[in-house]
Design a protein around this motif. Structure first.
Motif, PDB file in Angstrom:
ATOM      1  N   VAL A 269       2.096   4.219  -3.425  1.00 15.86           N
ATOM      2  CA  VAL A 269       0.743   3.676  -3.301  1.00 15.86           C
ATOM      3  C   VAL A 269       0.668   2.282  -3.922  1.00 15.86           C
ATOM      4  O   VAL A 269       0.157   1.333  -3.310  1.00 15.86           O
ATOM      5  CB  VAL A 269      -0.292   4.612  -3.963  1.00 15.86           C
ATOM      6  CG1 VAL A 269      -1.676   3.946  -4.012  1.00 15.86           C
ATOM      7  CG2 VAL A 269      -0.370   5.942  -3.223  1.00 15.86           C
ATOM      8  N   ASN A 270       1.178   2.153  -5.132  1.00 15.60           N
ATOM      9  CA  ASN A 270       1.107   0.888  -5.846  1.00 15.60           C
ATOM     10  C   ASN A 270       1.904  -0.203  -5.132  1.00 15.60           C
ATOM     11  O   ASN A 270       1.444  -1.347  -4.997  1.00 15.60           O
ATOM     12  CB  ASN A 270       1.614   1.069  -7.281  1.00 15.60           C
ATOM     13  CG  ASN A 270       1.312  -0.129  -8.154  1.00 15.60           C
ATOM     14  OD1 ASN A 270       0.247  -0.728  -8.082  1.00 15.60           O
ATOM     15  ND2 ASN A 270       2.267  -0.492  -8.992  1.00 15.60           N
ATOM     16  N   GLU A 271       3.091   0.133  -4.661  1.00 14.78           N
ATOM     17  CA  GLU A 271       3.923  -0.851  -3.967  1.00 14.78           C
ATOM     18  C   GLU A 271       3.322  -1.236  -2.617  1.00 14.78           C
ATOM     19  O   GLU A 271       3.472  -2.381  -2.170  1.00 14.78           O
ATOM     20  CB  GLU A 271       5.335  -0.308  -3.789  1.00 14.78           C
ATOM     21  CG  GLU A 271       6.119  -0.229  -5.100  1.00 14.78           C
ATOM     22  CD  GLU A 271       7.507   0.350  -4.935  1.00 14.78           C
ATOM     23  OE1 GLU A 271       8.273   0.327  -5.923  1.00 14.78           O
ATOM     24  OE2 GLU A 271       7.833   0.845  -3.829  1.00 14.78           O
ATOM     25  N   THR A 272       2.654  -0.291  -1.982  1.00  6.38           N
ATOM     26  CA  THR A 272       1.991  -0.589  -0.710  1.00  6.38           C
ATOM     27  C   THR A 272       0.877  -1.608  -0.918  1.00  6.38           C
ATOM     28  O   THR A 272       0.745  -2.567  -0.157  1.00  6.38           O
ATOM     29  CB  THR A 272       1.423   0.700  -0.085  1.00  6.38           C
ATOM     30  OG1 THR A 272       2.481   1.636   0.121  1.00  6.38           O
ATOM     31  CG2 THR A 272       0.749   0.411   1.253  1.00  6.38           C
ATOM     32  N   TRP A 273       0.088  -1.395  -1.968  1.00  8.71           N
ATOM     33  CA  TRP A 273      -0.979  -2.351  -2.273  1.00  8.71           C
ATOM     34  C   TRP A 273      -0.409  -3.724  -2.620  1.00  8.71           C
ATOM     35  O   TRP A 273      -0.878  -4.747  -2.118  1.00  8.71           O
ATOM     36  CB  TRP A 273      -1.843  -1.823  -3.417  1.00  8.71           C
ATOM     37  CG  TRP A 273      -2.844  -2.833  -3.889  1.00  8.71           C
ATOM     38  CD1 TRP A 273      -2.839  -3.525  -5.068  1.00  8.71           C
ATOM     39  CD2 TRP A 273      -3.983  -3.320  -3.162  1.00  8.71           C
ATOM     40  NE1 TRP A 273      -3.889  -4.402  -5.124  1.00  8.71           N
ATOM     41  CE2 TRP A 273      -4.612  -4.298  -3.968  1.00  8.71           C
ATOM     42  CE3 TRP A 273      -4.530  -3.019  -1.912  1.00  8.71           C
ATOM     43  CZ2 TRP A 273      -5.769  -4.968  -3.568  1.00  8.71           C
ATOM     44  CZ3 TRP A 273      -5.678  -3.695  -1.496  1.00  8.71           C
ATOM     45  CH2 TRP A 273      -6.272  -4.657  -2.321  1.00  8.71           C
ATOM     46  N   LYS A 274       0.618  -3.757  -3.443  1.00  8.82           N
ATOM     47  CA  LYS A 274       1.197  -5.038  -3.858  1.00  8.82           C
ATOM     48  C   LYS A 274       1.790  -5.791  -2.680  1.00  8.82           C
ATOM     49  O   LYS A 274       1.673  -7.014  -2.599  1.00  8.82           O
ATOM     50  CB  LYS A 274       2.278  -4.793  -4.918  1.00  8.82           C
ATOM     51  CG  LYS A 274       1.710  -4.444  -6.293  1.00  8.82           C
ATOM     52  CD  LYS A 274       2.811  -4.316  -7.333  1.00  8.82           C
ATOM     53  CE  LYS A 274       2.249  -4.059  -8.720  1.00  8.82           C
ATOM     54  NZ  LYS A 274       3.316  -3.926  -9.740  1.00  8.82           N
ATOM     55  N   LYS A 275       2.403  -5.078  -1.763  1.00  7.54           N
ATOM     56  CA  LYS A 275       2.995  -5.732  -0.597  1.00  7.54           C
ATOM     57  C   LYS A 275       1.919  -6.410   0.247  1.00  7.54           C
ATOM     58  O   LYS A 275       2.109  -7.529   0.742  1.00  7.54           O
ATOM     59  CB  LYS A 275       3.741  -4.721   0.276  1.00  7.54           C
ATOM     60  CG  LYS A 275       4.358  -5.326   1.535  1.00  7.54           C
ATOM     61  CD  LYS A 275       5.143  -4.306   2.315  1.00  7.54           C
ATOM     62  CE  LYS A 275       5.690  -4.898   3.606  1.00  7.54           C
ATOM     63  NZ  LYS A 275       6.609  -6.027   3.385  1.00  7.54           N
ATOM     64  N   GLY A 276       0.769  -5.759   0.372  1.00  7.07           N
ATOM     65  CA  GLY A 276      -0.293  -6.324   1.198  1.00  7.07           C
ATOM     66  C   GLY A 276      -1.006  -7.503   0.569  1.00  7.07           C
ATOM     67  O   GLY A 276      -1.604  -8.316   1.275  1.00  7.07           O
TER      68      GLY A 276
END
Length: 280
Positions: A269-276
């Motif tokens: 979840v955290n990495e998905t947000w950071k990527k976006g």
């Protein structure tokens, strides 16, 4: 403590946000949680509490999918409407942007119920504003699926835990699922599109759904949503140019991936947000 906007829509606003104090620029301004069908508050709260922990400055908007209230499209619209009113108020007040350069919203979708909720939200937003839902990041947990006899049968049977009640319910559930198949397959010209197919179509309609990237979290032990249906949807999204991440949990059942491996789950979840939200 969450504020009740309606029986099916709840809002959490952190104290810092309410008082206008400093907020974390790297956190979502809004986290939209679309829960699975008939999810219990006890189970939903585990996700809400975790979000409050990792993104303490973010507003959280929860929209529940309750089968008896969302069985028809018109009733689903009524369920979603308070969430849409709140979202538009954030845009009108300048808290959120209609066309942000980077995502301000993290959408977390659970199962086919959450897929139906967000699909309706996307469609209503376009109908009311003439614009696509604002650019956002999305996490798809155990969804979206397509119709299959075994998966729909499993969804209905989950409400019957005792052996005797399952034995009694089985023939009735079988008849209901068979009726669904007949109505939406041989009689499709009369019935129109079934809601699972609508979920799959709308969530990959780039004119309605503006996302920088999305992650699919799904399991091969899931008997309610076929993992191959999820991967098919991911393939279609990737073919349209969307940045897609696939995370398969081999042994966890439906919407139980966080419980199986919480550290891995929230890392996704955290990495998905950071990527976006990271400028390329």
């Amino acid at each position: 403590m969450m504020q009740k906007l309606s029986p099916f829509v709840h809002l959490y606003e952190p104290i810092s946000s309410v008082k206008g104090q400093h907020t974390d620029l790297e956190a979502p301004k809004l986290i939209l949680v679309a829960s699975w069908m008939d999810a219990q508050d006890l189970h939903i709260s585990k996700y809400i509490t975790k979000y409050q922990s990792i993104y303490p400055t973010s507003k959280i908007l929860l929209v529940k999918f309750v089968l008896r209230e969302s069985i028809f499209a018109s009733s689903t619209r009524k369920v979603v409407d308070p969430a849409l009113v709140y979202l538009r108020s954030l845009i009108n007040s300048g808290v959120l942007s209609l066309s942000p350069p980077r995502p301000e919203i993290l959408v977390h979708i659970f199962s086919n119920g959450g897929s139906a909720t967000t699909r309706t939200l996307y469609q209503l937003f376009r109908d009311q504003t003439g614009c696509a839902f604002p650019l956002h990041v999305a996490v798809y947990d155990s969804c979206p699926g397509l119709y299959s006899f075994s998966s729909v049968y499993s969804v209905f049977m989950v409400n019957f835990s005792a052996f005797l009640t399952r034995l009694i319910a089985a023939p009735f559930i079988t008849a209901i699922v068979a009726w669904f198949w007949i109505w939406y397959r041989p009689f499709k010209m009369l019935s129109g599109e079934d809601f699972l197919s609508a979920n799959q179509r709308v969530h990959n309609d780039m004119n309605l759904v503006k996302q920088t990237n999305r992650s699919y979290v799904y399991g091969k032990a899931d008997i309610m949503v076929d993992w191959r249906h999820v991967e098919r949807h991911a393939d279609q999204a990737a073919a349209k140019g969307l940045a897609v991440r696939r995370e398969v949990f081999e042994r966890s059942p439906h919407v139980s991936h966080m419980r199986t491996d919480g550290d891995r789950y929230w890392k996704i979840v955290n990495e998905t947000w950071k990527k976006g939200t990271t400028r390329q």
